[in-house]
Design a protein around this motif. Structure first.
Motif, PDB file in Angstrom:
ATOM      1  N   MET A   1       0.718  -1.155   0.177  1.00  0.00           N
ATOM      2  CA  MET A   1      -0.060   0.228   0.042  1.00  0.00           C
ATOM      3  C   MET A   1       0.855   0.829   0.272  1.00  0.00           C
ATOM      4  N   SER A   2       0.345   2.159  -0.409  1.00  0.00           N
ATOM      5  CA  SER A   2       1.574   2.941  -0.757  1.00  0.00           C
ATOM      6  C   SER A   2       0.910   4.177   0.422  1.00  0.00           C
ATOM      7  N   ALA A   3       1.629   5.067   0.791  1.00  0.00           N
ATOM      8  CA  ALA A   3       2.219   6.190   2.069  1.00  0.00           C
ATOM      9  C   ALA A   3       0.159   6.674   1.966  1.00  0.00           C
ATOM     10  N   ILE A   4       0.071   6.432   3.627  1.00  0.00           N
ATOM     11  CA  ILE A   4      -0.856   6.049   3.930  1.00  0.00           C
ATOM     12  C   ILE A   4      -1.018   7.854   4.612  1.00  0.00           C
ATOM     13  N   LEU A   5      -0.339   8.167   5.449  1.00  0.00           N
ATOM     14  CA  LEU A   5      -1.053   9.486   5.675  1.00  0.00           C
ATOM     15  C   LEU A   5      -0.489  10.511   4.285  1.00  0.00           C
ATOM     16  N   LYS A   6      -1.246  10.813   3.905  1.00  0.00           N
ATOM     17  CA  LYS A   6      -0.720  12.184   3.244  1.00  0.00           C
ATOM     18  C   LYS A   6      -0.150  13.644   3.183  1.00  0.00           C
ATOM     19  N   ARG A   7      -1.569  14.334   4.551  1.00  0.00           N
ATOM     20  CA  ARG A   7      -1.221  15.148   4.498  1.00  0.00           C
ATOM     21  C   ARG A   7      -1.840  15.515   5.383  1.00  0.00           C
ATOM     22  N   PRO A   8      -1.613  17.059   6.770  1.00  0.00           N
ATOM     23  CA  PRO A   8      -2.616  17.451   7.914  1.00  0.00           C
ATOM     24  C   PRO A   8      -3.820  18.037   7.385  1.00  0.00           C
ATOM     25  N   LEU A   9      -4.590  18.141   7.526  1.00  0.00           N
ATOM     26  CA  LEU A   9      -6.074  19.273   7.403  1.00  0.00           C
ATOM     27  C   LEU A   9      -5.833  20.306   7.747  1.00  0.00           C
ATOM     28  N   ALA A  18      -8.104  20.878  18.093  1.00  0.00           N
ATOM     29  CA  ALA A  18      -6.441  20.494  18.146  1.00  0.00           C
ATOM     30  C   ALA A  18      -6.400  21.041  20.320  1.00  0.00           C
ATOM     31  N   ASP A  19      -7.528  21.881  20.874  1.00  0.00           N
ATOM     32  CA  ASP A  19      -7.892  21.893  22.414  1.00  0.00           C
ATOM     33  C   ASP A  19      -7.748  20.773  23.291  1.00  0.00           C
ATOM     34  N   HIS A  20      -8.871  19.794  22.008  1.00  0.00           N
ATOM     35  CA  HIS A  20      -9.593  18.386  22.677  1.00  0.00           C
ATOM     36  C   HIS A  20      -8.600  17.619  22.434  1.00  0.00           C
ATOM     37  N   ARG A  21      -7.640  17.197  22.204  1.00  0.00           N
ATOM     38  CA  ARG A  21      -6.511  16.597  21.558  1.00  0.00           C
ATOM     39  C   ARG A  21      -6.945  15.593  20.232  1.00  0.00           C
ATOM     40  N   GLN A  22      -7.611  16.264  19.712  1.00  0.00           N
ATOM     41  CA  GLN A  22      -8.141  15.914  17.978  1.00  0.00           C
ATOM     42  C   GLN A  22      -7.152  16.216  16.874  1.00  0.00           C
ATOM     43  N   TYR A  23      -6.708  15.967  15.882  1.00  0.00           N
ATOM     44  CA  TYR A  23      -6.046  16.013  14.871  1.00  0.00           C
ATOM     45  C   TYR A  23      -6.992  15.335  13.487  1.00  0.00           C
ATOM     46  N   ALA A  24      -6.785  16.423  12.224  1.00  0.00           N
ATOM     47  CA  ALA A  24      -7.546  15.498  11.109  1.00  0.00           C
ATOM     48  C   ALA A  24      -6.250  15.355  10.046  1.00  0.00           C
ATOM     49  N   PHE A  25      -6.483  14.446   9.281  1.00  0.00           N
ATOM     50  CA  PHE A  25      -5.110  13.749   8.196  1.00  0.00           C
ATOM     51  C   PHE A  25      -6.309  13.640   6.995  1.00  0.00           C
ATOM     52  N   GLU A  26      -6.108  13.845   5.628  1.00  0.00           N
ATOM     53  CA  GLU A  26      -6.120  13.387   4.727  1.00  0.00           C
ATOM     54  C   GLU A  26      -5.511  12.058   4.304  1.00  0.00           C
ATOM     55  N   VAL A  27      -5.929  10.629   4.766  1.00  0.00           N
ATOM     56  CA  VAL A  27      -5.343   9.306   4.408  1.00  0.00           C
ATOM     57  C   VAL A  27      -5.613   8.404   2.929  1.00  0.00           C
ATOM     58  N   ASN A  28      -5.147   7.939   2.366  1.00  0.00           N
ATOM     59  CA  ASN A  28      -5.333   6.353   1.586  1.00  0.00           C
ATOM     60  C   ASN A  28      -6.557   6.243   2.002  1.00  0.00           C
ATOM     61  N   ILE A  29      -6.954   6.188   0.751  1.00  0.00           N
ATOM     62  CA  ILE A  29      -8.369   6.110   0.188  1.00  0.00           C
ATOM     63  C   ILE A  29      -8.973   4.575   1.438  1.00  0.00           C
ATOM     64  N   GLU A  30      -8.206   3.611   0.603  1.00  0.00           N
ATOM     65  CA  GLU A  30      -8.035   2.049   1.553  1.00  0.00           C
ATOM     66  C   GLU A  30      -7.181   1.950   2.338  1.00  0.00           C
ATOM     67  N   ALA A  31      -6.917   2.558   2.723  1.00  0.00           N
ATOM     68  CA  ALA A  31      -6.397   2.334   4.645  1.00  0.00           C
ATOM     69  C   ALA A  31      -7.432   2.378   5.351  1.00  0.00           C
ATOM     70  N   ASN A  32      -7.164   1.386   6.654  1.00  0.00           N
ATOM     71  CA  ASN A  32      -8.210   1.201   7.467  1.00  0.00           C
ATOM     72  C   ASN A  32      -7.992   1.885   8.726  1.00  0.00           C
TER      73      ASN A  32
END
Length: 96
Positions: A1-9, A18-32
């Motif tokens: 599988m190619s790179a799982i993490l593409k970029r942070p959003l 982020a104040d609630h310890r939550q972060y978003a990332f764009e990820v590979n569509i096939e990643a679980n």
């Protein structure tokens, strides 16, 4: 599988989370969720508490030119919202 993490959003809404310890990332569509958690733990040296994933379908778009209308479509993508364990954080601007 190619790179799982593409970029942070990094948006206004995600910065507020982020104040609630939550972060978003764009990820590979096939990643679980397991693959995503392992990739984040390895890259940022943090412990993942939970992950929520959202799949977005690309919008249909059209461009008008001299020769007429050219139909197109934006790419589909998957977003993962990651919650870290208490007392941990990711600083995107320091780690890059």
């Amino acid at each position: 599988m190619s790179a799982i993490l593409k970029r942070p959003l990094i948006t206004e809404k995600m910065t507020a989370l982020a104040d609630h310890r939550q972060y978003a990332f764009e990820v590979n569509i096939e990643a679980n969720k397991i693959d995503i958690a392992r990739a984040i733990e390895k890259k940022f040296s943090v412990d993942v508490e939970s992950i929520r994933t959202i799949r977005y379908k690309g919008k249909r778009k059209a461009q008008m030119t001299k020769r007429g209308r050219i139909p197109g479509k934006r790419a589909d993508f998957k977003k993962a919202v990651v919650t870290l364990k208490e007392g941990q954080k990711i600083d995107f601007f320091e780690n890059e």
